[in-house]
Design an enzyme around this catalytic site. Structure first.
Site, PDB file in Angstrom:
ATOM      1  N   GLY A 101       0.823  -1.205   0.000  1.00  0.00           N
ATOM      2  CA  GLY A 101       0.000   0.000   0.000  1.00  0.00           C
ATOM      3  C   GLY A 101       0.852   1.247   0.000  1.00  0.00           C
ATOM      4  N   ASN A 102       0.220   2.363   0.255  1.00  0.00           N
ATOM      5  CA  ASN A 102       0.960   3.619   0.315  1.00  0.00           C
ATOM      6  C   ASN A 102       0.322   4.553   1.346  1.00  0.00           C
ATOM      7  OD1 ASN A 102      -1.052   5.410  -1.092  1.00  0.00           O
ATOM      8  ND2 ASN A 102      -0.732   3.847  -2.667  1.00  0.00           N
TER       9      ASN A 102
END
Ligand code: CTP
Length: 348
Positions: free
Chosen positions: A151-152
């Site tokens: 993810g980020n």
């Protein structure tokens, strides 16, 4: 509080309220009220006020899904919008009774925020009225196994600010939201997604009827080649298990290639180095009209309520937007989009 046209008749309340109002906000707006307002009826204090008002008017419809979807209601909504009224899209959720669906009144705090944003425009016209805009927000998650993902750090705040400000400017807004833990902005159609593939599908579908698409989401460039149905155990191998990655589709570049004539495409670029040079290269490579470049780092942009950016244009000079609320940057972006929509129109 005023409830009827006959109290304090000497003060002519049936027109005075509308004449002196800075904003008329109808919440909830029933199917019946929308019909009466669309026809210009004036048989009670509210409809009198609506006819007399020359300030911004916002309707927050609330009704059962069937009533909202009925062609009569949709025609009334279209008529009100064509006259400059802002008609919010209802939220999706629990309705009166056991059923759920589209038709719910958005959360009061979000309605208040919409009112605040409309008033903040200081009487400027709702210049996106009649336009459909698509905004992507948040960050995609690419699952590795049932408990892990790539993810980020995107919070979705900038995309949500874009959606809120577009609603306040009269647009019909589709907000494709990836893993965002924020309340739904009042008046926007929220489409929740998880992965880049899901985001691609939702954005391209909504883009089919859109005048503008703004890709504010942080989309993972890569995803695991294989999804493991069972949790990967550290005992599986002696060393760290390699995760093979494959490229995700580039949604913005695809929008740039497949856009309808006149459709405005806006990208974002989060850069840590050579911010402007990388931005210019990305603007050309992805074929967008505008690219919003912001510098990111440990304390910059992600999860903060403020942002600073440079808006690069394929057809004009860069615009520097000083550090300020994400809504302020959003309004600059919509100013630029609206200016380009005025050119040969893409009306349906
Ligand atoms: N974007 C997209 N699809 C992807 C990756 C990014 O639509 N698979 C969009 C983002 O929503 C953003 C813009 O492209 O509007 C820029 O994303 P960015 O990650 O900065 O660009 P990259 O193509 O990944 O370029 P680089 O890795 O070279 O920085």
């Amino acid at each position: 509080m005023a409830t009827d046209v006959w109290t304090g008749v000497e003060e002519v309340p049936h027109v005075r309220l509308g004449q002196t109002a800075d904003l008329v906000f109808v919440a909830p707006a029933t199917a019946d009220l929308l019909a009466r307002a669309a026809c210009g009826l004036a048989d009670d204090l509210l409809t009198n006020t609506l006819l007399a008002a020359r300030c911004p008017v916002v309707f927050a419809p609330a009704m059962h899904t069937e009533m909202w979807e009925h062609p009569a209601t949709q025609a009334n909504v279209a008529a009100l919008r064509s006259r400059g009224a802002i008609v919010l899209e209802p939220a999706v959720g629990r309705l009166t009774g056991p059923d759920t669906g589209k038709g719910r009144l958005p959360e009061p705090a979000e309605l208040l925020e919409t009112a605040r944003r409309v008033l903040a425009r200081g009487g400027l016209e709702a210049d996106l009225t009649g336009r459909h805009v698509v905004v992507s927000a948040g960050g995609t998650r690419e699952p590795i196994d049932p408990v892990r993902f790539i993810g980020n750090r995107s919070s979705g705040l900038q995309g949500y600010a874009l959606a809120r400000t577009a609603v306040a400017r009269g647009a019909r807004v589709t907000l494709v939201a990836a893993n965002v833990a924020l309340p739904d902005p009042a008046g926007a159609d929220v489409v929740p997604v998880g992965t880049a593939e899901e985001m691609r599908e939702a954005v391209l579908k909504a883009a089919g009827s859109a005048d503008a698409v703004v890709m504010a989401a942080a989309v993972a460039d890569f995803r695991p080649a294989e999804y493991r149905e069972s949790k990967i155990k550290k005992s599986e191998s002696a060393g760290p298990a390699p995760i093979e990655l494959v490229r995700n589709p580039d949604i913005l570049a695809e929008l740039g290639r497949t856009r309808r004539p006149g459709q405005v495409i806006v990208g974002f670029a989060a850069e840590t180095d050579d911010v402007l040079a990388n931005g210019r290269e990305k603007l050309a490579r992805k074929g967008c009209d505008l690219l919003v470049v912001n510098q990111v780092g440990p304390d910059l942009a992600f999860g903060r309520p403020d942002n600073a950016a440079v808006v690069l244009a394929a057809d004009g000079e860069p615009i520097e937007v000083p550090r300020g609320p994400k809504e302020a940057l959003a309004d600059v972006i919509w100013d630029q989009v609206a200016a380009r929509l005025d050119r040969p129109a893409t009306r349906r």
